[in-house]
Design an enzyme around this catalytic site. Sequence first.
Site, PDB file in Angstrom:
ATOM      1  N   ARG A   1       0.874  -1.230   0.079  1.00 24.21           N
ATOM      2  CA  ARG A   1       0.054   0.049   0.112  1.00 24.21           C
ATOM      3  C   ARG A   1       0.845   1.123   0.159  1.00 24.21           C
ATOM      4  O   ARG A   1       2.148   1.144   0.564  1.00 24.21           O
ATOM      5  CB  ARG A   1      -0.841   0.066   1.218  1.00 24.21           C
ATOM      6  CG  ARG A   1      -1.776  -0.806   1.389  1.00 24.21           C
ATOM      7  CD  ARG A   1      -2.895  -0.765   2.403  1.00 24.21           C
ATOM      8  NE  ARG A   1      -2.191  -0.712   3.681  1.00 24.21           N
ATOM      9  CZ  ARG A   1      -2.515  -0.250   4.925  1.00 24.21           C
ATOM     10  NH1 ARG A   1      -3.635   0.497   4.922  1.00 24.21           N
ATOM     11  NH2 ARG A   1      -1.912  -0.209   6.015  1.00 24.21           N
TER      12      ARG A   1
ATOM     13  N   SER B   1       7.925  -4.964   6.540  1.00 23.28           N
ATOM     14  CA  SER B   1       7.712  -6.196   7.584  1.00 23.28           C
ATOM     15  C   SER B   1       8.575  -7.243   7.308  1.00 23.28           C
ATOM     16  O   SER B   1       7.897  -8.490   6.936  1.00 23.28           O
ATOM     17  CB  SER B   1       6.476  -6.220   7.911  1.00 23.28           C
ATOM     18  OG  SER B   1       5.709  -5.130   8.082  1.00 23.28           O
TER      19      SER B   1
ATOM     20  N   ASP C   1       6.080  -3.391  11.886  1.00 23.87           N
ATOM     21  CA  ASP C   1       4.664  -3.210  11.995  1.00 23.87           C
ATOM     22  C   ASP C   1       4.388  -3.075  13.669  1.00 23.87           C
ATOM     23  O   ASP C   1       3.265  -2.367  14.206  1.00 23.87           O
ATOM     24  CB  ASP C   1       3.803  -4.310  11.415  1.00 23.87           C
ATOM     25  CG  ASP C   1       4.195  -5.511  11.505  1.00 23.87           C
ATOM     26  OD1 ASP C   1       5.100  -5.795  12.289  1.00 23.87           O
ATOM     27  OD2 ASP C   1       3.420  -6.416  11.114  1.00 23.87           O
TER      28      ASP C   1
END
Length: 960
Positions: free
Chosen positions: A577, A641, A695
């Site tokens: 994203r 991540s 994250d």
Amino acid sequence: MCHRGCARVSIPPGDFPGFVPTFQIDKYLYDMRLSEETLQEVSQRFGKEMEKGLGADTNPTASVKMLPTFVRSTPDGTEDGDFLALDLGGTNFRVLRVKVSDNGLQKVEMENQIYAIPEELMRGSGVQLFDHIAECLANFLDKLNIKDKKLPLGFTFSFPCHQTKLDESILVTWTKGFKCSSVEGKDVVSMLRKSIKKRGDFDIDIVAVVNDTVGTMMTCGYDDHNCEVGLIVGTGTNACYMEEMRHIDLVEGDEGRMCINMEWGAFGDDGVLKDIRTDALAELGVCPASSILHPASSILHPASSILHPAPSILHPASSILHPPSSILHPPSSILHPPSSILRPASSILRPTSSILRPASSILHPAPCTLHPPSCTLHPAPCILHSASSILHPASSILHPALSILHPAPCTLHPPSCTLHPLSSILHPASSILYPAPCILHPPFCIPHPPSSHRAAVSGTFARRLHKTVRKLLPDCEIRFVRSEDGSGKGAAMVTAVAYRLAAQHKARQKILEALKLSHEQLLEVKQRMRIEMEKGLGKETHAEAAVKMLPTYVCSTPDGTEKGDFLALDLGGTNFRVLLVRVRNGMRRGVEMHNKIYSIPVEIMQGTGEELFDHIVHCISDFLEYMGMKGVSLPLGFTFSFPCQQTSLDEGILLKWTKGFKATGCEGEDVVNLLKEAIHRREEFDLDVVAVVNDTVGTMMTCGYEDPYCEVGLIVGTGSNACYMEEMRNVELVEGEEGRMCINMEWGAFGDNGCLDDIRTEFDLAVDELSLNPGKQRFEKMISGMYLGEIVRNILIDFTKRGLLFRGRISERLKTRGIFETKFLSQIESDCLALLQVRSILQHLGLESTCDDSIIVKEVCAVVARRAAQLCGAGMAAVVDKIRENRGLDFLKVTVGVDGTLYKLHPHFSTVMHETVKQLSPKCEVTFLQSEDGSGKGAALITAVACRIREVPSISGGEQ
Ligand code: ADP
């Protein structure tokens, strides 16, 4: 007059066919017809009565008492053993030996002996009665030469009782002619035990006391494992069924099911059926309902059972055909009159039959299958026919009640309707749905009709019963199974099931024990985590530490003054994203986000590093254009991540690709550098890459924006990890003593050095062995979403192999890796889910299960999820206590920001985890705050904090 009811419709002597009072018949029968609406109404009233009976507050005034029986399970066919049964309260007192063998053939062998109970004992003292029972038992054991075997015994005691345990039943009141003193209000099992003990010549284990309805359900349940309802329509009527425990207020506990002895005969005692009681029958003291629904009176007065009205109505017709006394004649004389009699009679009968026809058309305006053309010659069928029309309301009334028992799709299947009236007559009490005895019994004055007629009549009752139930419950598939000797065999079955369950329960608990952690064990886990944390932080010990305790270079949490527009990238979650995050301060403090999801084609994931990062920059360019911000230079936070070694906030060395990424030339490189190079190659815009974060840190920062006490981040999703603000002086890998730094614990690897081996079970080992990274992430594999379902599946396989589940049959589905996703744990443990729904989840997974299997699967899910939550809590307790001790505080107030679907969606995970932290860190007050979009928003907030601290101006700086 054979019955006082007959007087109501007697024909004036000398009256002839022309004077048949058909209007009276018409009235009686008209009143007795129940429309579908009425039946629905009755059904609803029954439902209300049932609820009333089940509710703690309403039970005292309920007429349908809904008595808990403490029978929590039905047979599954694997029962095995040698059992005794006593049957008191039926036609005879009997002692039985029932051998049940689990050899795949479900064989049941029975031996029984009927013993007399002398009249004087029935009215003597209770002690005398139970001494007599014990004596009969001794005699029986002697005869079979089994006095030295302490066999388990089930006791069918068919009197109204208040049961408090499976083997404890308080007699409420004697019925059926018994009147022994000092038994009412006492536990009949302990009285029997006393009598046996007093003798001292044998010993038995009284396991269960049941009534005949329960016995009936259990007997049928042995052959048809879907049988969950018992119904008796004999001299009296009653029903029982398996109810969900959470609906039974009178018994503690919400798990599983329990058989409820409805005592439904009392339905209507409070007047709720007043409007459907017909006038005439009300005067007689019976009505279609009450005749069925007053078991006591039905039992004591067979004449007043279902057929009570029948003779009174049939009387006029039959009195036309025969002198009244002929009604009492043996049926053969009615149904098969000797031809010599018949022939002359037929001439008389002809005119009669023509009169009968109009009458019968009143009885059956609708076409009727039983209306034989031979009616003129054989009046009996007409009589039977008429009787069946009278039975109709009775059978219809039973049905609304049945329909309430099965609001959900259920499996009481109607049999072939092949009735065996003879044995029903022999064992009326044990008949399930077996109208035969009540139709054909003496009240109808046809003591021995030929079996073909009996079948016709009983078939009619049963057919109507089935038809009505189906009409009222179109969505249910209901099967009716006939019980053979439910009262005797049933008690033995209850005992056999209780024995099987106890043995299986013990075996399962032994296995599950290894997954249940004591407070001491959890405390030990907490302490070990603390040791591993120290190792990870220490310069000397870091290299071999399992818990890596990686510095993140995030040294501050948001203070609310952050502001500006930031870009964020989120790579490594389910999607890639790009986000624009607007952070405002002052009066309009808040965060506004816009994001676009992009796919990363496999050829790019597995191509070169340049191709991957060029693609990422292409997506950023597209996003800026989409947002109308092309060419604008913004500070950027990068949630990456994958395992990274950081040396500064804006540098992350990729240690190893995971999750399907394989782009070449990236491992060992700084990903921020790779990104910057790609931005330069494009020469379209410039971006200030301020931070690379994982994250967990993003989660802490997101929650930190809302709550200044948030200094810990936790993720429990596919994997599990945590981070927290550590004192710089303890972070030996980074220079400097002042202030704090967020440490990415990478706690999933806790235990990789073997320090958790004592609590890892064979199931954890099995899951680990077949995973992509055997031996690694051992703590995570006991906690997170990717593995819990697999642990459950492995336990279920083990249970099945041992014959403790799914009747010992391992299906291919169960052997399939990954079928049991962690989301099913959440669904199965959901509080609002009934067992039938659990069962349907299992069925959906291709696992054929009984309701008992569902209870077991649910228990396994609960144990596995509970252990996960407790372990997570123990880890968290180590973290918060370390923060407290770091600061030299007696008491710490701290908030943990949490993300991850398992934590958020599992119905009990968070509660258990919170409780564990509370128990293991009593000096900390820990608040848990759920993070929303920690990976996107968090990266932007870290960037915003960094910008604030470094005073990097953002383009839209200033209060907005
Ligand atoms: P990630 O950790 O990959 O960023 P999530 O936090 O959404 O993503 O976690 C996804 C994991 O959560 C899945 O692997 C699955 O095991 C688990 N999961 C999905 N749905 C549920 C649910 N309803 N209850 C418990 N766990 C779930």
